[in-house]
Design a protein around this motif. Structure first.
Motif, PDB file in Angstrom:
ATOM      1  N   VAL A 178       9.447   9.021  14.300  1.00  0.00           N
ATOM      2  CA  VAL A 178       8.830   9.634  13.123  1.00  0.00           C
ATOM      3  C   VAL A 178       8.344   8.547  12.165  1.00  0.00           C
ATOM      4  CG1 VAL A 178       9.264  11.068  11.085  1.00  0.00           C
ATOM      5  CG2 VAL A 178      10.095  11.791  13.334  1.00  0.00           C
ATOM      6  N   LEU A 179       9.144   7.489  12.002  1.00  0.00           N
ATOM      7  CA  LEU A 179       8.731   6.351  11.180  1.00  0.00           C
ATOM      8  C   LEU A 179       7.439   5.742  11.706  1.00  0.00           C
ATOM      9  CD1 LEU A 179       9.362   4.275   8.915  1.00  0.00           C
ATOM     10  CD2 LEU A 179      10.714   3.007  10.611  1.00  0.00           C
ATOM     11  N   LEU A 180       7.356   5.515  12.999  1.00  0.00           N
ATOM     12  CA  LEU A 180       6.155   4.946  13.617  1.00  0.00           C
ATOM     13  C   LEU A 180       4.933   5.805  13.313  1.00  0.00           C
ATOM     14  CD1 LEU A 180       4.533   3.164  15.598  1.00  0.00           C
ATOM     15  CD2 LEU A 180       5.516   4.529  17.465  1.00  0.00           C
ATOM     16  N   GLU A 181       5.048   7.107  13.555  1.00  0.00           N
ATOM     17  CA  GLU A 181       3.899   7.991  13.340  1.00  0.00           C
ATOM     18  C   GLU A 181       3.515   8.079  11.870  1.00  0.00           C
ATOM     19  OE1 GLU A 181       1.795   9.711  15.506  1.00  0.00           O
ATOM     20  OE2 GLU A 181       2.731   8.264  16.854  1.00  0.00           O
ATOM     21  N   ALA A 182       4.497   8.090  10.975  1.00  0.00           N
ATOM     22  CA  ALA A 182       4.195   8.137   9.544  1.00  0.00           C
ATOM     23  C   ALA A 182       3.450   6.877   9.102  1.00  0.00           C
ATOM     24  CB  ALA A 182       5.484   8.313   8.737  1.00  0.00           C
ATOM     25  N   VAL A 183       3.885   5.726   9.624  1.00  0.00           N
ATOM     26  CA  VAL A 183       3.211   4.468   9.290  1.00  0.00           C
ATOM     27  C   VAL A 183       1.759   4.486   9.779  1.00  0.00           C
ATOM     28  CG1 VAL A 183       3.134   2.007   9.900  1.00  0.00           C
ATOM     29  CG2 VAL A 183       5.269   3.041   9.109  1.00  0.00           C
ATOM     30  N   LEU A 184       1.538   4.982  10.990  1.00  0.00           N
ATOM     31  CA  LEU A 184       0.172   5.041  11.523  1.00  0.00           C
ATOM     32  C   LEU A 184      -0.685   6.038  10.751  1.00  0.00           C
ATOM     33  CD1 LEU A 184       0.897   4.811  15.356  1.00  0.00           C
ATOM     34  CD2 LEU A 184       0.141   2.997  13.797  1.00  0.00           C
ATOM     35  N   LYS A 185      -0.104   7.133  10.306  1.00  0.00           N
ATOM     36  CA  LYS A 185      -0.837   8.086   9.478  1.00  0.00           C
ATOM     37  C   LYS A 185      -1.226   7.450   8.148  1.00  0.00           C
ATOM     38  CE  LYS A 185       1.268  12.272  11.399  1.00  0.00           C
ATOM     39  NZ  LYS A 185       0.008  12.873  11.866  1.00  0.00           N
ATOM     40  N   ALA A 186      -0.289   6.710   7.558  1.00  0.00           N
ATOM     41  CA  ALA A 186      -0.578   6.037   6.300  1.00  0.00           C
ATOM     42  C   ALA A 186      -1.684   5.011   6.482  1.00  0.00           C
ATOM     43  CB  ALA A 186       0.687   5.371   5.760  1.00  0.00           C
ATOM     44  N   ASP A 187      -1.666   4.303   7.603  1.00  0.00           N
ATOM     45  CA  ASP A 187      -2.708   3.314   7.887  1.00  0.00           C
ATOM     46  C   ASP A 187      -4.081   3.974   7.908  1.00  0.00           C
ATOM     47  OD1 ASP A 187      -3.594   0.651   8.652  1.00  0.00           O
ATOM     48  OD2 ASP A 187      -3.944   1.489  10.637  1.00  0.00           O
ATOM     49  N   GLN A 188      -4.173   5.154   8.487  1.00  0.00           N
ATOM     50  CA  GLN A 188      -5.449   5.882   8.525  1.00  0.00           C
ATOM     51  C   GLN A 188      -5.783   6.477   7.161  1.00  0.00           C
ATOM     52  OE1 GLN A 188      -5.354   8.784  11.658  1.00  0.00           O
ATOM     53  NE2 GLN A 188      -5.200   7.268  13.287  1.00  0.00           N
ATOM     54  N   PHE A 189      -4.807   7.124   6.524  1.00  0.00           N
ATOM     55  CA  PHE A 189      -5.068   7.820   5.263  1.00  0.00           C
ATOM     56  C   PHE A 189      -5.515   6.858   4.168  1.00  0.00           C
ATOM     57  CE2 PHE A 189      -3.547   9.094   1.055  1.00  0.00           C
ATOM     58  CZ  PHE A 189      -4.212  10.303   0.888  1.00  0.00           C
ATOM     59  N   PHE A 190      -4.779   5.765   4.016  1.00  0.00           N
ATOM     60  CA  PHE A 190      -5.123   4.854   2.931  1.00  0.00           C
ATOM     61  C   PHE A 190      -6.383   4.064   3.228  1.00  0.00           C
ATOM     62  CE2 PHE A 190      -0.643   5.720   1.979  1.00  0.00           C
ATOM     63  CZ  PHE A 190      -0.770   6.090   0.660  1.00  0.00           C
ATOM     64  N   ASN A 191      -6.806   3.974   4.498  1.00  0.00           N
ATOM     65  CA  ASN A 191      -8.125   3.438   4.797  1.00  0.00           C
ATOM     66  C   ASN A 191      -9.205   4.304   4.166  1.00  0.00           C
ATOM     67  OD1 ASN A 191      -7.195   1.363   6.397  1.00  0.00           O
ATOM     68  ND2 ASN A 191      -7.539   2.414   8.332  1.00  0.00           N
TER      69      ASN A 191
ATOM     70  N   THR B 297       0.835  -1.203   0.000  1.00  0.00           N
ATOM     71  CA  THR B 297       0.000   0.000   0.000  1.00  0.00           C
ATOM     72  C   THR B 297       0.868   1.250   0.000  1.00  0.00           C
ATOM     73  OG1 THR B 297      -1.927  -1.008   1.064  1.00  0.00           O
ATOM     74  CG2 THR B 297      -1.636   1.356   1.375  1.00  0.00           C
ATOM     75  N   ALA B 298       1.899   1.278   0.836  1.00  0.00           N
ATOM     76  CA  ALA B 298       2.820   2.409   0.924  1.00  0.00           C
ATOM     77  C   ALA B 298       4.115   1.916   1.549  1.00  0.00           C
ATOM     78  CB  ALA B 298       2.222   3.544   1.751  1.00  0.00           C
ATOM     79  N   TYR B 299       5.184   2.710   1.384  1.00  0.00           N
ATOM     80  CA  TYR B 299       6.506   2.307   1.869  1.00  0.00           C
ATOM     81  C   TYR B 299       7.227   3.503   2.464  1.00  0.00           C
ATOM     82  CZ  TYR B 299      11.401   0.684   1.658  1.00  0.00           C
ATOM     83  OH  TYR B 299      12.695   0.353   1.954  1.00  0.00           O
ATOM     84  N   PHE B 300       7.845   3.288   3.646  1.00  0.00           N
ATOM     85  CA  PHE B 300       8.624   4.320   4.324  1.00  0.00           C
ATOM     86  C   PHE B 300      10.004   3.752   4.674  1.00  0.00           C
ATOM     87  CE2 PHE B 300       4.226   5.392   5.043  1.00  0.00           C
ATOM     88  CZ  PHE B 300       4.186   6.766   4.853  1.00  0.00           C
ATOM     89  N   GLU B 301      11.038   4.546   4.437  1.00  0.00           N
ATOM     90  CA  GLU B 301      12.399   4.085   4.710  1.00  0.00           C
ATOM     91  C   GLU B 301      13.140   5.103   5.573  1.00  0.00           C
ATOM     92  OE1 GLU B 301      16.452   2.820   2.249  1.00  0.00           O
ATOM     93  OE2 GLU B 301      14.470   2.377   1.414  1.00  0.00           O
ATOM     94  N   LEU B 302      13.632   4.643   6.712  1.00  0.00           N
ATOM     95  CA  LEU B 302      14.469   5.439   7.609  1.00  0.00           C
ATOM     96  C   LEU B 302      15.933   5.182   7.281  1.00  0.00           C
ATOM     97  CD1 LEU B 302      15.045   7.108  10.226  1.00  0.00           C
ATOM     98  CD2 LEU B 302      14.749   4.958  11.498  1.00  0.00           C
TER      99      LEU B 302
ATOM    100  N   ALA C   4       7.177  14.613  12.146  1.00  0.00           N
ATOM    101  CA  ALA C   4       8.312  15.322  12.725  1.00  0.00           C
ATOM    102  C   ALA C   4       7.846  16.537  13.524  1.00  0.00           C
ATOM    103  CB  ALA C   4       9.280  15.751  11.629  1.00  0.00           C
ATOM    104  N   ALA C   5       6.877  17.271  12.986  1.00  0.00           N
ATOM    105  CA  ALA C   5       6.363  18.457  13.678  1.00  0.00           C
ATOM    106  C   ALA C   5       5.661  18.072  14.977  1.00  0.00           C
ATOM    107  CB  ALA C   5       5.402  19.219  12.761  1.00  0.00           C
ATOM    108  N   GLU C   6       4.875  17.016  14.933  1.00  0.00           N
ATOM    109  CA  GLU C   6       4.143  16.591  16.130  1.00  0.00           C
ATOM    110  C   GLU C   6       5.073  16.080  17.220  1.00  0.00           C
ATOM    111  OE1 GLU C   6       1.370  13.827  14.464  1.00  0.00           O
ATOM    112  OE2 GLU C   6       0.566  15.355  13.110  1.00  0.00           O
ATOM    113  N   GLY C   7       6.233  15.595  16.824  1.00  0.00           N
ATOM    114  CA  GLY C   7       7.220  15.157  17.807  1.00  0.00           C
ATOM    115  C   GLY C   7       8.142  16.273  18.257  1.00  0.00           C
TER     116      GLY C   7
END
Length: 424
Positions: free
Chosen positions: A408-421, A193-198, A351-354
């Motif tokens: 930041v990776l954790l939060e981005a993944v959770l945002k993607a989980d919500q957004f792509f839903n 669905t989406a991919y994030f790389e740290l 990043a901003a929220e953290g």
């Protein structure tokens, strides 16, 4: 759009920074060098050892681990709806011959820290969450780099990659079988669905500007070449200078030309010769053959093309002037990559929220994310490395930066989980 600094986080979850650091130090023993770095080349026994560790650790967190026909590893944590393609994270476990402790593996172990946080909290995402280790990102043993994410994205064929050989003539497919990591699933048939790389920045910008997070908007274009210069072996004592066909002397001028062309296409162009072999490599023989590599890069593909044109003209002229012949083979062409804007925004908001100091940045090095971006929405997260140093045994980052990047990776993944839903 960057959100306000006081905006509520997607969740109250955080990674365990100490556990992440322990994992980084623990895995550094696989291929440890006397100088404190890592030599963990693709498909070696050291690579197998760290893969085995990865599988066991992910399984202890309730994940199932599989691998495809190129040896790419997928650690899967189930979600509420397992018919959905997963939200994924990843990077690589292989290193340069004299690599450091953080290049690549930070992205894998940062992803592991995300899985650990989800596991300990019992939080169930809508999508499955997967952590990926891509085979042969570095390209230091088998060229070109990012070969197996490239197969995944349809850039290279599986058949061609399996036939690749290292400088000792050893076949990629044979080594993949030797370590036991050739899977049944054809590479590229694993939906995302989406991919994030740290990743560590591998450059000096974040440290110089005192930024904790780099929000990576894309990757500059790159081309690699293999060059063979042929002259004539001759006795060093009895061959007059005007009658020599010195392959090494001509190559030295060519190497200088690589640097000059990059400087002439400033401000962002770079050119590198990183591998050189001289034959017969004897102190009293005029060199008859030289092999070397060229790496040119710029964020603008048009600049890369102009660099190539200028460089090839200069190399040919140097060969003619030196009485040698030259053969140039392009082995890699990676156009500039622009990451998915929604995914980039998710990283920026996380990043901003953290409350992490952050800036947008273009990656100089290539990454697996560059190929994955061809088949799935993708973004990257950078953290600083000391003095911008990478591909070096002295490579270093701070524990705090590693933890920040993983959060930041954790939060981005959770945002993607919500957004792509919402968008499905």
């Amino acid at each position: 759009m960057m959100q306000e600094k006081n905006k509520a986080r997607t969740s109250n979850l955080c990674v365990d920074g100490q556990a992440l650091w322990t994992d980084l130090m623990d895995t550094a023993r696989f291929g440890k060098t006397p100088k404190g770095g890592i030599r963990r080349l693709t498909l070696t026994q050291e690579d197998k050892q760290v893969r085995d560790w990865f599988m066991q650790t992910c399984e202890s967190l309730g994940c199932t681990v599989s691998y495809d026909s190129m040896g790419n590893l997928f650690a899967r944590r189930p979600g509420q709806d397992n018919t959905l393609p997963p939200i994924t994270m990843g990077s690589h476990l292989d290193t340069q011959p004299t690599g450091g402790k953080f290049d690549g593996i930070l992205g894998v172990l940062g992803g592991l820290s995300v899985l650990r946080a989800l596991h300990k909290s019992g939080y169930i995402t809508r999508h499955p969450i997967e952590l990926i280790n891509w085979t042969n990102e570095e390209g230091s043993r088998f060229s070109p780099p990012m070969m197996c994410s490239g197969v995944f994205a349809g850039v290279f064929t599986e058949e061609d990659v399996l036939e690749k050989r290292d400088r000792a003539g050893i076949r990629f497919g044979d080594e993949l079988d030797t370590i036991g990591y050739r899977g049944a699933e054809p590479c590229g048939q694993h939906p995302l669905t989406a991919y994030f790389e740290l990743h560590i920045e591998q450059g000096p910008i974040l440290e110089a500007e005192d930024k904790t997070i780099g929000i990576v908007t894309g990757i500059q274009g790159a081309r690699w070449y293999e060059v063979t210069v042929r002259g004539k072996d001759a006795h060093a004592g009895s061959t007059p200078m005007p009658l020599r066909h010195d392959a090494l002397l001509a190559s030295a001028k060519m190497i200088e030309a690589v640097s000059l062309v990059a400087k002439e296409h400033s401000p962002s162009a770079v050119g590198t010769v990183g591998l050189l072999e001289n034959r017969p490599n004897s102190s009293n023989v005029v060199p008859g053959e030289v092999f070397f590599t060229i790496d040119i890069r710029d964020p603008d593909d048009a600049v890369v093309l102009k660099m190539e044109q200028d460089l090839m003209q200069r190399l040919q002229q140097i060969a003619e002037n030196g009485g040698v012949t030259i053969e140039v083979v392009q082995i890699w062409d990676a156009p500039a990559v622009h990451f998915d804007q929604q995914c980039v925004n998710m990283v920026e908001e996380a990043a901003a929220e953290g409350n992490y100091p952050a800036r947008r940045i273009v990656s100089g090095p290539g990454h697996d994310a560059g190929y994955v971006a061809r088949v799935a929405p993708t973004a990257m997260i950078f953290v600083p490395c000391k003095d911008g140093l990478s591909h070096n045994e002295e490579e270093s980052i701070t524990k705090a930066h590693a933890e920040a990047g993983a959060n930041v990776l954790l939060e981005a993944v959770l945002k993607a989980d919500q957004f792509f839903n919402l968008s499905e």
